[in-house]
Scaffold this active site. Structure first.
Site, short mmCIF file in Angstrom:
data_model
loop_
_atom_site.label_atom_id
_atom_site.label_comp_id
_atom_site.label_asym_id
_atom_site.label_seq_id
_atom_site.Cartn_x
_atom_site.Cartn_y
_atom_site.Cartn_z
N ASP A 1 -8.28 14.38 15.02
CA ASP A 1 -9.39 14.41 14.06
C ASP A 1 -10.48 13.42 14.48
OD1 ASP A 1 -10.68 15.49 11.91
OD2 ASP A 1 -9.71 14.22 10.41
N GLY B 1 -14.51 4.65 -0.51
CA GLY B 1 -14.37 5.94 0.17
C GLY B 1 -13.36 6.81 -0.53
N LYS C 1 -5.98 1.82 1.24
CA LYS C 1 -6.02 3.28 1.11
C LYS C 1 -4.87 3.71 0.20
CE LYS C 1 -5.75 7.43 4.05
NZ LYS C 1 -5.62 7.89 5.46
N GLY D 1 -9.57 13.79 0.79
CA GLY D 1 -8.79 14.86 0.19
C GLY D 1 -7.49 14.38 -0.44
N PHE D 2 -6.86 13.36 0.15
CA PHE D 2 -5.56 12.92 -0.34
C PHE D 2 -5.53 11.46 -0.74
CE2 PHE D 2 -4.85 16.23 2.90
CZ PHE D 2 -4.33 17.22 2.08
N VAL E 1 -10.08 4.90 -1.08
CA VAL E 1 -10.04 3.63 -0.38
C VAL E 1 -10.76 2.58 -1.21
CG1 VAL E 1 -10.57 2.42 1.77
CG2 VAL E 1 -10.02 4.85 1.83
#
Length: 503
Positions: free
Chosen positions: A307, A188, A210, A191-192, A195
């Site tokens: 979120d 995965g 991550k 944006g920052f 993973v």
């Protein structure tokens, strides 16, 4: 070992309730009986020359069935107090069928007498040697500690927020687990962060690592936010944060590996050729509600996720929902208001009041959950294009009296009608434009469990997502403050259009 029950050494005098103490240091032989009848363990002791007392010293209920095997060892153990001592078993009798045979006292050996240890050294010399050896070991240990501490301090300086965090992993273990953070291990990207799937070399456990983007101030904020919030949360419907690592500019979070990936991928990734059944969807809906209820009302602090969306819901091997990605989460005390004023979230899930005051609350989480309910039932994204808003479409179907027309066609009408109607109406109620109309998570759970009837919904004309003001708001926040990303699998819940502003 830990004692379940203890009693000072004693025995009951024959046919009385009087208890006679025994001095174990005397060195006199002692008889002991340990009997188990399937329900109770009875322990009786007395001096060797006496008959067995009629009443046991200890009688404790216990079920040993889980521990008893067809073939097993039986043995003895003993412990000392502050003094050194020796324990001798002079004889023993054992039976698995009825009372064990009586010991023949004439055949028992005598306990060995205490003998000199034969040491030729003066006790003061021995004491001096022990003292010097102890001091030497301590000094050597302190030297090693400070040597390693200074070496690690070059790379990993502790900060205030790191002191009360969960398990800290060694960087080299995570490097080995992900095969040097190879691109082939990526599951995965957001944006920052990226993973990686990994296997810990120490335990062989599958994890998701991550890795926060280097030199990213926003990435550091997200890193700290996840540790401070998710690090202390424990609920079956939340992603479990196993630990973290910080080395120079490398910021790493370690989670349980969730094999079925995100809810988003299961709903919209046609390449998998897999369709979630209604039973699975309804179970996922309840699981997300249970997780949010824990965050909003049951934990020691109020946690606003900020979120909630399908890509942040992961599905484990048993098809249960696990809410993750707490990089935007905010915490505050029960009975107080959130002071957060930044507009964050994902387009399509953002509550209308955030466009006015930017103040996130549990009610704005409920709004996102309502949109997510419609997404799960309808199999459509919250915003497909500039002119399509899922909430508006479901409202229109509801007003025309054909709310079931909004159901995902991939279900092929294989669902429980009452449950589908309930979830669609609950989704509309949760995504109501007025925050005060939206129910709390405890109410939502009661609605889903059938413990309470959902109220009627009126005045939907008060909000229209196609309104020019709202569209201008979406266009404004979409222009520069949206970070495009994609999702491959498993962990950390990165969105296809997550707002970076205010993270």
């Amino acid at each position: 070992m830990y004692s379940t029950v203890t009693e000072p050494a004693a025995y009951y005098v024959k046919n009385t309730e009087l208890k006679e103490d025994m001095i174990l240091e005397s060195g006199d032989p002692i008889q002991a009986w340990i009997e188990y009848d399937g329900n109770f363990v009875n322990v009786t002791i007395c001096p060797f020359h006496l008959n067995k007392p009629s009443k046991p010293l200890i009688s404790h209920p216990i079920d040993l069935t889980p521990f008893v095997q067809e073939t097993m060892y039986v043995g003895f153990s003993a412990s000392t107090g502050q003094k050194s001592s020796s324990h001798y078993i002079l004889g023993w009798s054992f039976s698995t069928n009825g009372t064990a045979a009586q010991l023949n006292s004439s055949r028992l050996p005598m306990a060995p007498s205490k003998q000199n240890d034969g040491s030729s050294f003066d006790s003061r010399v021995i004491g001096l040697i022990v003292a010097l050896s102890t001091v030497t070991v301590l000094l050597f240990g302190i030297l090693i500690y400070f040597t390693l501490y200074k070496r690690n301090a070059k790379y990993e300086d502790l900060e205030d927020w790191e002191l009360d965090c969960p398990h800290r992993f060694r960087y080299k273990d995570l490097y080995a687990a992900t095969r040097g953070f190879q691109l082939s291990e990526i599951i995965g990207v957001g944006g920052f962060a990226a993973v990686y799937k990994g296997v810990l070399p120490t335990t062989g456990t599958e994890v998701a690592v991550k890795k926060i983007t280097q030199s990213s101030i926003q990435g550091l904020r997200e890193f700290v936010a996840e540790i401070e919030s998710l690090g202390r949360l424990r609920h079956k419907n939340l992603v479990y944060l196993q630990g973290w690592c910080k080395r120079k500019n490398d910021l790493l979070l370690v989670y349980d590996y969730i094999p079925n990936g995100s809810l988003y991928s299961l709903l919209f990734n046609q390449e998998q050729g897999f369709v979630l059944s209604w039973e699975q969807r309804f179970n996922i809906i309840k699981g997300i509600a249970a997780g949010l209820l824990y965050l909003h009302e049951e934990w020691e602090l109020v946690v606003i996720h900020r979120d909630v969306k399908s890509s942040n819901v992961l599905i484990d091997a048993d098809m249960n929902a696990r809410l993750g990605d707490f990089g935007l989460a905010r915490l505050y005390d029960h009975g107080t208001d959130s002071h957060t004023t930044n507009i964050v979230g994902t387009i399509g899930y953002i509550a209308p009041e955030l466009a006015r005051n930017g103040k996130a609350s549990t009610s704005s989480d409920v709004f996102a959950y309502g949109v997510l309910l419609l997404e799960i039932v309808c199999g459509r994204k919250p915003v497909d294009s500039r002119n399509f808003f899922l909430v508006d479409w479901v409202i229109e179907c509801h007003q025309l009296g054909h709310i079931l027309d909004a159901t995902d066609p991939k279900l092929n009408s294989s669902y429980v009608t009452e449950e589908v109607k309930l979830v669609l109406l609950l989704g509309l109620l949760c995504s109501h434009p007025k925050p005060e109309v939206r129910p709390s998570m405890s109410k939502i759970v009661r609605y889903l469990n059938g413990d309470e009837r959902i109220p009627s919904i009126d005045n939907w004309e008060a909000f229209d997502s196609s309104d020019e003001t709202y569209l201008k708001f979406l266009e404004t926040i979409s222009s520069d403050s949206i970070t495009k990303s994609y999702r491959l699998s498993s962990i950390a819940g990165f969105s296809s259009s997550s707002m970076s502003s205010g993270r």
